[in-house]
Design an enzyme around this catalytic site. Structure first.
Site: not given
Ligand code: LLP
Length: 425
Positions: A284-286, A327, A354-355, A323, A383, A245
């Protein structure tokens, strides 16, 4: 000092480059739309996490959903990352990369099926983040059926507010995620009675693209208290998964120092979790790892005027990057080749779908663009492709990974045959 993005113009006259590799050449070779990622940036960000938490036992479990390209997973695996998965498909990706990496997998998600649980049990994953009492029952049933033990954490909902887009906020009681932290002790007691379940941790995830580090500290404090209570109840809880997050800054005119942000984040978490002895931390970073490593390259097809408005129509669309549509997300857009004397003008950058929601920017001041020119939509490593679709029967883009001074195709462009392969008339 770690640069925020790998994308830069090496000199005034030069085209935009990724770690020095010119993007116009990549577009020419691989076509557009094209996702381009910097391996160097991905590793730099992973190492930022690993360094910030080096004082305690920890594992950075990269959140696969952010960008699940096999080549990126392989890169992260080779540098000691674990993985956060939410489906069988994501687990299969990890197994293809390295079967042994299953030992570094945490399995999150509110709707795990029996088949997914079975695959995870057989693969020997690290821990299940259980999100409901119902899931706990199913897990108890599957473990005894397969005679395989499972380490579990309950994903608790800490009821902490985090400022972000409502679609990606998850830590309030009204959200579907996790188990109310006030009921957690009771659920742990039920779990502890199951022969094949080992309650070993607590997990939490309060949302995504959260820029202030305060909510992470607040959630971790509540989790720490729960861990101490559970230990009083006699449960050997030593693992805390703080989720992902951590946000980035999408606006290049705002200052963003990834190193300073990471330090703040680590300070907030380590302070809150300080009272837990023998802690094993999972993260759990993404987005923080991959977002700024990527750009979506797209070519201008048309420039058209409707009334007062000017529309720049690109060959990328909302199906390639959703995105902004989903959002109202902001992404910087820059020309790949800076044309001398190009005047700035407010335009909408839109795709061919077409949106009306198919846009990348609205009323954005950009240097005047002409058909055939290339632009880069920045910070799209997270994402982007992972949320893409085939809407309007559009094949999805190719992906290129830049490693040092070399670039290679890590996913070929989809063909119409790929799209039709699963169908019957
Ligand atoms: N752990 C869990 C349980 C999650 O649900 C998520 C993201 C993460 C870790 C990783 O979060 P991050 O570090 O990437 O913020 N599609 C949206 C973001 C959806 C996030 C869903 N869960 C966007 O493009 O902003």
């Amino acid at each position: 000092m770690i640069s925020t993005r790998p994308f830069a113009y090496p000199a005034t006259q030069s085209p935009l480059a990724c770690d020095g590799v010119a993007l116009d050449a990549l577009a020419k070779k691989y076509g557009t739309p094209l996702y381009v990622y910097s391996a160097n940036q991905i590793l730099t960000r992973l190492q930022l996490f690993q360094k910030a938490f080096e004082t305690i036992p920890h594992l950075v479990c990269y959140s696969v959903k952010a960008n699940s390209a096999l080549a990126i997973l392989k890169l992260l695996d080779a540098h000691g990352a674990g993985f956060d998965i939410v489906s069988c498909g994501e687990l299969e990706r990890i197994l293809r990369v390295n079967r042994k990496a299953a030992q570094r997998v945490v399995f999150s998600g509110v709707g795990k099926t029996a088949a997914e649980i079975d695959l995870a049990l057989r693969s020997g994953i690290l821990i299940f983040n259980v999100e409901s009492a119902g899931e706990l029952d199913l897990l108890a049933e599957r473990t005894s059926k397969l005679r395989k033990r499972a380490r579990i954490a309950l994903r608790v909902n800490p009821d902490v507010f985090a400022e972000t887009h409502p679609y990606i906020s998850t830590g309030l009681r009204e959200h579907k995620f996790g188990i109310d932290i006030r009921q957690a002790r009771t659920v742990y007691k039920t779990a502890a009675k199951q022969k094949y379940l080992d309650p070993a941790g607590v997990s939490v995830h309060i949302g995504s693209q959260i820029r202030s580090t305060d909510p992470f500290g607040a959630a971790a404090e509540r989790v720490a208290q729960l861990v101490l209570d559970l230990r009083k109840d006699g449960l050997p809880i030593n693992s805390v998964d703080v989720g992902g997050g951590l946000g980035i800054e999408y606006h290049s005119d705002h200052t963003f120092e990834p190193e300073a942000k990471m330090q703040q984040y680590a300070d907030a978490l380590l302070k809150a979790l300080g009272p837990i002895e023998g802690l094993q931390l999972l993260l759990e970073p993404g987005r923080f790892i991959v977002a700024q490593a990527g750009a979506l390259l797209t070519r201008v097809l048309y420039v058209k005027k409707n009334g007062e408005k000017t529309f720049v129509v690109t060959d990328a669309a909302m199906n390639d990057l959703i995105r902004p549509a989903l959002y109202q997300a902001y992404h910087d857009i820059v020309p790949v080749v800076r044309r001398k004397g190009a005047r700035k003008k407010a335009v909408d950058v839109v795709g061919p779908v077409c949106e009306t929601g198919d846009f990348f920017a609205r009323d954005r001041e950009l240097p005047e663009l002409k058909p055939g020119e290339l632009v880069a939509i920045l910070d799209t490593g997270a994402y982007g492709l992972s949320l893409s679709s085939n809407y309007n029967s559009r094949p999805r883009p190719a992906e290129v990974l830049v490693e040092g001074k070399r670039a290679r195709l890590i996913r070929r462009r989809e063909t119409i045959d790929d799209l039709l392969a699963a169908e019957k008339m």
